[in-house]
Design a protein around this motif. Structure first.
Motif, PDB file in Angstrom:
ATOM      1  N   PRO A   1      16.819  28.027  17.299  1.00  0.00           N
ATOM      2  CA  PRO A   1      16.135  26.870  17.903  1.00  0.00           C
ATOM      3  C   PRO A   1      14.789  27.209  18.530  1.00  0.00           C
ATOM      4  O   PRO A   1      13.950  26.313  18.712  1.00  0.00           O
ATOM      5  N   ARG A   2      14.568  28.497  18.854  1.00  0.00           N
ATOM      6  CA  ARG A   2      13.314  28.912  19.481  1.00  0.00           C
ATOM      7  C   ARG A   2      12.306  29.446  18.471  1.00  0.00           C
ATOM      8  O   ARG A   2      11.188  29.790  18.853  1.00  0.00           O
ATOM      9  N   LEU A   3      12.711  29.543  17.207  1.00  0.00           N
ATOM     10  CA  LEU A   3      11.858  30.159  16.187  1.00  0.00           C
ATOM     11  C   LEU A   3      11.422  29.133  15.155  1.00  0.00           C
ATOM     12  O   LEU A   3      11.946  28.023  15.087  1.00  0.00           O
ATOM     13  N   VAL A   4      10.450  29.525  14.352  1.00  0.00           N
ATOM     14  CA  VAL A   4      10.073  28.756  13.170  1.00  0.00           C
ATOM     15  C   VAL A   4      10.463  29.554  11.944  1.00  0.00           C
ATOM     16  O   VAL A   4      10.625  30.778  12.015  1.00  0.00           O
ATOM     17  N   THR A   5      10.641  28.879  10.831  1.00  0.00           N
ATOM     18  CA  THR A   5      11.056  29.572   9.612  1.00  0.00           C
ATOM     19  C   THR A   5      10.103  29.263   8.456  1.00  0.00           C
ATOM     20  O   THR A   5       9.463  28.208   8.413  1.00  0.00           O
ATOM     21  N   PHE A   6      10.058  30.223   7.526  1.00  0.00           N
ATOM     22  CA  PHE A   6       9.235  30.111   6.325  1.00  0.00           C
ATOM     23  C   PHE A   6      10.045  30.651   5.153  1.00  0.00           C
ATOM     24  O   PHE A   6      11.147  31.198   5.335  1.00  0.00           O
ATOM     25  N   ARG A   7       9.489  30.523   3.965  1.00  0.00           N
ATOM     26  CA  ARG A   7      10.047  31.166   2.774  1.00  0.00           C
ATOM     27  C   ARG A   7       8.966  32.009   2.143  1.00  0.00           C
ATOM     28  O   ARG A   7       7.805  31.591   2.059  1.00  0.00           O
ATOM     29  N   ASP A   8       9.337  33.226   1.709  1.00  0.00           N
ATOM     30  CA  ASP A   8       8.346  34.055   1.021  1.00  0.00           C
ATOM     31  C   ASP A   8       8.364  33.732  -0.469  1.00  0.00           C
ATOM     32  O   ASP A   8       9.036  32.787  -0.912  1.00  0.00           O
ATOM     33  N   GLU A   9       7.637  34.513  -1.247  1.00  0.00           N
ATOM     34  CA  GLU A   9       7.496  34.195  -2.669  1.00  0.00           C
ATOM     35  C   GLU A   9       8.780  34.391  -3.462  1.00  0.00           C
ATOM     36  O   GLU A   9       8.909  33.915  -4.581  1.00  0.00           O
ATOM     37  N   THR A  10       9.745  35.096  -2.875  1.00  0.00           N
ATOM     38  CA  THR A  10      11.045  35.262  -3.540  1.00  0.00           C
ATOM     39  C   THR A  10      12.051  34.232  -3.057  1.00  0.00           C
ATOM     40  O   THR A  10      13.179  34.198  -3.548  1.00  0.00           O
ATOM     41  N   GLY A  11      11.671  33.427  -2.074  1.00  0.00           N
ATOM     42  CA  GLY A  11      12.586  32.441  -1.517  1.00  0.00           C
ATOM     43  C   GLY A  11      13.346  32.913  -0.302  1.00  0.00           C
ATOM     44  O   GLY A  11      14.146  32.163   0.268  1.00  0.00           O
ATOM     45  N   ALA A  12      13.122  34.152   0.116  1.00  0.00           N
ATOM     46  CA  ALA A  12      13.824  34.686   1.284  1.00  0.00           C
ATOM     47  C   ALA A  12      13.379  33.959   2.548  1.00  0.00           C
ATOM     48  O   ALA A  12      12.198  33.635   2.708  1.00  0.00           O
ATOM     49  N   GLU A  13      14.314  33.720   3.453  1.00  0.00           N
ATOM     50  CA  GLU A  13      13.993  33.049   4.703  1.00  0.00           C
ATOM     51  C   GLU A  13      13.365  34.035   5.680  1.00  0.00           C
ATOM     52  O   GLU A  13      13.889  35.128   5.910  1.00  0.00           O
ATOM     53  N   LEU A  14      12.251  33.640   6.255  1.00  0.00           N
ATOM     54  CA  LEU A  14      11.536  34.445   7.230  1.00  0.00           C
ATOM     55  C   LEU A  14      11.530  33.715   8.570  1.00  0.00           C
ATOM     56  O   LEU A  14      11.339  32.504   8.619  1.00  0.00           O
TER      57      LEU A  14
END
Length: 371
Positions: free
Chosen positions: A244-257
């Motif tokens: 809840p305190r973080l933001v998330t992204f996806r890299d070029e392989t689809g992995a959650e960051l």
């Protein structure tokens, strides 16, 4: 501005390789020289890989404005930073506070490491070994050879190497000075962190707190990335608690960051000047997926067997190796550099030499492209 896009409504934004590269370089103080103290840099970076004596000095020279080797050496002499086995079972230079809280956090990994030596420790009472080794090194700092020989008197049938590994795994052993001081030499001689620093270990740092510090220095990153950096497993729960305190992204392989909401994520076209990094620099060791810094075609090129080379970054990515010979800084690029890139590399090389070797005179030579 960040290179992000949403391919599906509501999906996590995508971060391309260059965007990840620039974000990581910014956190690593490698986009521009940072105007902070050596102590603050060691704290922010959560330690510096220090398998050899010199790499932490070169690591800070690449990152800090106004750095001198004496600044880190003085911190070590004053016991404000220490050399100790922590992350990934490797030696790191940590602040005293981190030494006393990070080592307890990674202690389970050190305990697991000992299982590889159980055959050589057959019949050895590990609690007694721990108490005996502590008494030995706190009475007087010892070399590992001296410690091993003393323990062999108690367990003559044990494997000598296993005995010293057991002491290193069970106790927070720091390397005492003059080992680690710039321009000085000394054998690896150890005592406990508590004895050297004159205070007891603090409570172990919590996984949640260290996740936040890792992201500040190495993010955006996946759970696997942090586990690679720390040498720990089962960190998913900490990330989920923090979600809840973080933001998330996806890299070029689809992995959650995962990342800190307010952490810098520069435009992927932000200029990244050349940097001369030491062997074992944590920039190249702290992610499961290293493509944010290491182009796939250069994977494994910074290593030869168990030997790590000093590395050169150009445009933010691994681009070659470098070494100091008697009177020359020799640069071996992995590919062709443009004239402008060679000029930038030369300028950065001159800066590095002024910082690290102001009394010496070195030519700068480009070797053949390293195949």
């Amino acid at each position: 501005m960040t290179n992000t896009k949403r391919s599906v409504a509501g999906a996590a934004p995508h971060l391309g390789t260059r965007a990840l590269n620039r974000a990581t370089l910014d956190r690593q103080l490698l986009l521009r020289p940072a105007r902070i103290s050596a102590a603050a840099a060691v704290e922010h970076l959560v330690g510096l890989q220090a398998q050899n004596v010199k790499p932490p000095y070169y690591a800070l020279a690449a990152r800090l404005d106004g750095f001198t080797p004496e600044a880190l050496s003085r911190l070590m002499a004053d016991r404000e930073v220490v050399r100790i086995v922590t992350l990934r079972s490797t030696i790191h230079t940590h602040t005293a506070d981190d030494c006393l809280t990070l080592r307890p956090l990674v202690q389970p990994a050190r305990d697991r490491e000992l299982t590889n030596f159980r055959k050589g420790l057959a019949g050895v009472d590990l609690d007694r070994l721990t108490a005996l080794a502590r008494d030995l090194v706190e009475t007087e700092p010892r070399t590992m050879k001296q410690l091993r020989e003393a323990l062999l008197q108690e367990w003559p049938d044990a494997d000598p190497q296993a005995l010293s590994v057991a002491a290193r795994c069970r106790l927070p052993l720091v390397q005492v000075t003059p080992r680690g001081l710039w321009g000085q030499s000394g054998q690896v001689t150890v005592t406990t962190a508590e004895h050297w620093l004159g205070r007891p270990a603090g409570p172990a740092a919590t996984p949640d707190a260290v996740v936040l510090r890792y992201l500040a220095a190495f993010g955006p990153a996946s759970v696997r990335d942090m586990q690679t950096w720390a040498g720990l497993t089962r960190l998913r729960d900490a990330f989920e608690r923090l979600r809840p305190r973080l933001v998330t992204f996806r890299d070029e392989t689809g992995a959650e960051l995962f990342d800190l909401p307010d952490a810098p994520r520069p435009d992927p076209d932000t200029p990244a000047p050349p940097r001369f990094l030491p062997e074992f620099d944590n920039l190249l060791l702290s992610h499961a997926d290293r493509t944010r810094v290491v182009p796939p075609e250069y994977r494994g090129r910074a290593w030869q067997g168990n030997i790590a080379h000093r590395t050169l970054l150009v445009d933010g990515f691994l681009a070659g190796l470098w070494r100091l010979e008697e009177h020359a800084l020799v640069i071996e690029p992995f590919g062709r550099l443009t004239r402008a890139q060679r000029d930038e590399v030369t300028t950065e090389g001159e800066r590095m030499l002024r910082v690290m070797h102001p009394e010496a005179s070195y030519d700068i030579r480009f070797g053949a492209v390293r195949a």
